[in-house]
Write a protein that holds these residues in place. Structure first.
Motif, mmCIF file in Angstrom:
data_model
loop_
_atom_site.group_PDB
_atom_site.id
_atom_site.type_symbol
_atom_site.label_atom_id
_atom_site.label_comp_id
_atom_site.label_asym_id
_atom_site.label_seq_id
_atom_site.Cartn_x
_atom_site.Cartn_y
_atom_site.Cartn_z
ATOM 1 N N LEU A 147 -51.389 32.734 38.698
ATOM 2 C CA LEU A 147 -51.548 32.600 40.029
ATOM 3 C C LEU A 147 -49.864 32.180 40.424
ATOM 4 C CD1 LEU A 147 -54.923 30.787 40.672
ATOM 5 C CD2 LEU A 147 -54.293 32.990 41.487
ATOM 6 N N ASP A 148 -49.458 31.987 39.556
ATOM 7 C CA ASP A 148 -47.825 31.536 39.781
ATOM 8 C C ASP A 148 -47.532 30.213 40.624
ATOM 9 O OD1 ASP A 148 -45.625 33.504 38.781
ATOM 10 O OD2 ASP A 148 -47.663 34.797 39.219
ATOM 11 N N ALA A 149 -48.330 29.441 40.046
ATOM 12 C CA ALA A 149 -47.841 27.699 40.730
ATOM 13 C C ALA A 149 -48.126 26.804 39.356
ATOM 14 C CB ALA A 149 -49.066 27.409 41.584
ATOM 15 N N CYS A 150 -47.309 27.456 38.427
ATOM 16 C CA CYS A 150 -47.542 26.752 36.953
ATOM 17 C C CYS A 150 -47.226 25.604 36.783
ATOM 18 C CB CYS A 150 -46.771 27.706 35.787
ATOM 19 S SG CYS A 150 -47.022 29.556 36.148
ATOM 20 N N ASP A 151 -46.226 24.775 37.739
ATOM 21 C CA ASP A 151 -46.135 23.425 37.788
ATOM 22 C C ASP A 151 -47.095 22.813 38.132
ATOM 23 O OD1 ASP A 151 -46.018 24.634 40.398
ATOM 24 O OD2 ASP A 151 -44.624 23.410 41.241
ATOM 25 N N ARG A 152 -48.368 23.247 38.625
ATOM 26 C CA ARG A 152 -49.614 22.575 39.061
ATOM 27 C C ARG A 152 -50.472 22.851 37.908
ATOM 28 N NH1 ARG A 152 -49.932 23.822 45.237
ATOM 29 N NH2 ARG A 152 -51.877 22.797 45.125
ATOM 30 N N THR B 89 -43.611 31.718 36.270
ATOM 31 C CA THR B 89 -42.585 31.953 37.460
ATOM 32 C C THR B 89 -42.993 31.588 38.686
ATOM 33 O OG1 THR B 89 -41.905 33.901 36.299
ATOM 34 C CG2 THR B 89 -40.754 33.366 38.453
ATOM 35 N N PHE B 90 -42.479 30.502 39.528
ATOM 36 C CA PHE B 90 -43.196 30.404 40.809
ATOM 37 C C PHE B 90 -41.852 29.846 41.645
ATOM 38 C CE2 PHE B 90 -43.553 26.939 37.440
ATOM 39 C CZ PHE B 90 -42.975 25.947 38.045
ATOM 40 N N LYS B 93 -42.179 31.571 45.278
ATOM 41 C CA LYS B 93 -43.226 30.823 46.188
ATOM 42 C C LYS B 93 -42.593 29.557 46.753
ATOM 43 C CE LYS B 93 -47.736 28.419 45.324
ATOM 44 N NZ LYS B 93 -47.451 27.095 45.608
ATOM 45 N N ARG B 124 -47.546 38.768 47.415
ATOM 46 C CA ARG B 124 -49.006 38.891 46.711
ATOM 47 C C ARG B 124 -50.207 38.056 47.490
ATOM 48 N NH1 ARG B 124 -49.055 35.483 41.111
ATOM 49 N NH2 ARG B 124 -51.441 36.255 41.363
ATOM 50 N N PHE B 127 -50.607 34.324 47.696
ATOM 51 C CA PHE B 127 -49.909 33.552 48.096
ATOM 52 C C PHE B 127 -50.163 33.243 49.630
ATOM 53 C CE2 PHE B 127 -46.142 33.744 44.950
ATOM 54 C CZ PHE B 127 -46.669 33.148 44.169
ATOM 55 N N SER B 249 -42.048 25.286 33.120
ATOM 56 C CA SER B 249 -43.585 24.656 32.995
ATOM 57 C C SER B 249 -44.039 24.634 31.618
ATOM 58 C CB SER B 249 -44.504 25.683 33.804
ATOM 59 O OG SER B 249 -44.561 26.945 33.346
ATOM 60 N N PRO B 255 -42.658 19.352 35.411
ATOM 61 C CA PRO B 255 -42.551 20.888 35.656
ATOM 62 C C PRO B 255 -42.098 21.000 36.923
ATOM 63 C CG PRO B 255 -44.934 20.088 35.584
ATOM 64 C CD PRO B 255 -44.136 18.967 35.288
#
Lengths: 208, 441
Positions: A147-152, B89-90, B93, B124, B127, B249, B255
């Motif tokens: 989901l591309d919020a890998c810091d969470r 990758t974020f 975002k 996407r 998001f 991450s 992270p």
């Protein structure tokens, strides 16, 4: 290999014949689609936005009638619209889902941060496996890719919200909160996606 | 080198998301300057900056902008690839949520430089927060006359529309993204030299500029401060200029997104992210799941730069940097990577569609303790049969991580096949694994 989901084609009802298609979009939906069509040089390009409108109008999923209605409104064939809709994971084609879709990311960073344990806990708590809906129609559980919020990480998506990092306690609180939720988050997600694609000037015209 | 926040300087400030807050920090000055310049001069400034695409491929941005016909015969489109889907990758975002005007200003500058008519930002579907933030910013930009008719009194009209996807990694590939935007299944198309470049025949067969979110976000700074200034950033590297946002991450203490100048080392990046969590560094995937994995020694030597990273054995990619601690089973990690590609392969090209599934089946067999000694060679063969044999880069990207892991961590695969279980048996390591693995411990 049982881990790659295949479409449940055999469960999909027969597509309606053109003369059977009953147009059910609300007045608002019709106006929204009208505005969205002004964004593109041809009707076909409004396919994804139109499917989002349909998913909202038809209660969070796309029954054959919804596919047929989009086909009629965009002057494309049923087969083409269904072909597009089934390509994308966020359209739920042919089978209803629960009021709340809980999507668990188990992709790389989430897996590294314990997503499979969160997934086990959710399966146990809800009594369902991937892709299944609770008997009361409240929750559908799905495994999703990054989901591309890998810091969470580990991360969940419910409707238009990302929730993470989550612990077992967070999962308990989330389920409680969702049970009390008045409107289905699956429909809210589709609506938010439609609204985000309309300019302020488009929205004024929709409101009339 | 320490962190160098250029794009993300004001990312933490909620006011920066509004047009007033953005203008206070110099926002839209780049555009105001651009419209006083000759269109070609804007492109030349981008050329001088040495800016390369931030989506993963690192293609020089100015070549795309310069490739648009100068004598206009058709509508010109400006397309922003905001279908960020690469595992790890974020950065896009954060840019869209916290710095939406930066992305929009960059797109308008690209529009000016290439006589654009309409811009589309393909975000996407997941998001929603990004889409809301971008939509709000677009509305504000229209109200202030940065978008719409007769922009800043130039007589030039330009519109930007938000278009949301609906769940598909493949749509982040530029030709698939264009298919999807035109209302089709998100499948890639034949590419140059077998088909015209998007700059010649892109969206609706018209000249199209397509860049990543972060690439557009660099343009306002380049125009405002000059390409030469921008090129001083990262000057210690061979051919990488400016800053790059890395999304860090995995097993790290803090992270998040860290913006660094090219020339920074991976170990410095790790330090910025608070160092390793839960154990010693074992491996690093520096640029998103598609790039080759590095072991500890390779990571310690790696310098961030397009060419430098290749020398270190990997790639800058999209900047999705995952650090793995000593409790990570590489076989399981690579199985999960392969599973991602098998699920996300669009199915158009046979080598990718079938090959990705075969790789998962073989890795699953190994994880079930039924691996055969020949499996390593078989996996290696499959990676060679996928790489370079698909329409788009997804096939290559599916092959590289597996091929690299077999090269860098052969002992983990040999151990798993020989003993029928992972080399990692620590409680922390087992806690990460899928249930099916735990059942066999």
């Amino acid at each position: 290999m049982d881990t790659i989901p295949v479409s449940n084609l055999k469960d999909r009802p027969r597509p309606p014949k053109p003369e059977e298609v009953e147009l059910r979009f609300s007045e608002r939906a019709v106006k929204e689609l009208e505005q969205l069509l002004t964004h593109y040089p041809d009707k076909k390009s409004a396919m994804l936005p139109a499917l989002w409108i349909a998913q909202r109008e038809y209660g969070g999923w796309l029954p054959p009638e919804a596919i047929a209605e989009v086909a009629v409104r965009l002057q494309r064939s049923y087969a083409e619209v269904e072909g597009v809709a089934t390509f994308y994971t966020m359209y739920h084609v042919g089978h209803p889902i629960g009021r709340h879709l809980i999507e668990v990311c188990t992709c790389l960073s989430c897996y590294l941060c314990g997503a499979y344990r969160i997934a086990d806990y959710l399966k146990e708590k809800l009594g369902v496996d991937w892709g299944e809906t609770t008997p009361d129609g409240m929750f559908t559980l799905e495994e999703v890719e990054c989901l591309d919020a890998c810091d969470r990480a580990p991360l969940l998506q419910v409707g238009d919200q990302y929730i993470g990092p989550v612990t077992r306690e967070d999962v308990d609180a989330l389920i409680e909160r969702l049970r009390a939720e008045e409107s289905p988050t699956t429909i809210r997600l589709a609506d938010e996606i439609v609204q985000a694609q309309l300019h302020a000037s488009d929205q004024e015209k929709v409101r009339g | 080198m320490p962190e160098r926040r250029l794009l993300l300087e004001h990312s933490g400030d909620p006011e920066y998301r509004t047009i007033e807050g953005y203008e206070k920090t110099g926002g839209y000055q780049g555009l105001r300057k651009a419209v006083t310049m000759d269109r070609q001069a804007v492109i030349d400034e981008i050329k001088k900056s040495g800016l390369r695409g931030r989506g993963g491929a690192g293609f020089p941005t100015w070549i795309k902008w310069n490739g648009i016909e100068k004598e206009k015969t058709k509508p010109h489109y400006i397309l922003c690839n905001a279908d960020e889907g690469e595992p790890g990758t974020f950065k896009d975002k954060e840019l869209m949520e916290n710095c939406p005007h930066l992305v929009i200003e960059g797109m308008i500058i690209a529009g000016w430089a290439t006589q654009g008519d309409k811009g589309y930002i393909y975000i996407r579907g997941e998001f929603v927060d990004c889409a809301r933030s971008i939509k709000r910013a677009i509305d504000e930009a229209y109200a202030k006359g940065y978008l719409g008719k007769n922009i800043l009194g130039t007589g030039w009209d330009f519109d930007i529309y938000v278009h949301l996807g609906a769940g598909s990694y493949e749509c982040g590939e530029e030709s698939a993204l264009m298919s999807s935007l035109m209302g089709e299944r998100g499948m890639p198309r034949l590419k140059f030299p077998h088909a015209p470049l998007p700059t010649v025949a892109g969206l609706w067969d018209c000249p199209t500029v397509i860049n990543n979110v972060e690439t557009y976000a660099c343009a306002p700074f380049i125009i405002q401060n000059g390409g030469e200034w921008y090129a001083t950033l990262g000057a210690s590297t061979k051919n990488s200029r400016g800053t790059k946002i890395f999304s860090v991450s995995g097993h790290v203490n803090r992270p998040g997104n860290y913006e660094v100048e090219f020339g920074t080392t991976l170990m410095e990046l790790l330090e910025m992210a608070g160092g390793m969590k839960g154990g010693e560094l074992k491996a690093c995937v520096p640029g998103g799941s598609s790039v080759p994995i590095l072991n500890r020694e390779m990571t310690e030597k790696a310098v961030i730069g397009y060419e430098e990273m290749v020398e270190a054995g990997s790639m800058v990619g999209s900047g999705g940097c995952m650090f793995l601690n000593e409790h990570t089973c590489i076989v399981t990690f690579i199985w999960r990577t392969a599973l991602f590609y098998a699920r996300e392969s669009c199915g158009k090209c046979t080598p990718c569609r079938e090959g990705t599934t075969w790789m998962v089946q073989i890795l699953e067999r190994i994880r079930e303790g039924a691996g055969k000694p020949d499996d390593i060679e078989l996996l290696r063969d499959i990676t060679k049969m996928i790489d370079g044999r698909s329409f788009c880069g997804l096939g290559d990207a599916a092959a590289w991580p597996v091929a690299a892991a077999l090269r860098v961590f052969p002992e983990e695969f040999e151990y798993y096949i020989g003993h029928g279980r992972s080399i990692v048996q620590s409680p922390e390591g087992l806690a990460m694994m899928p249930e099916s693995d735990l059942a066999r411990v």
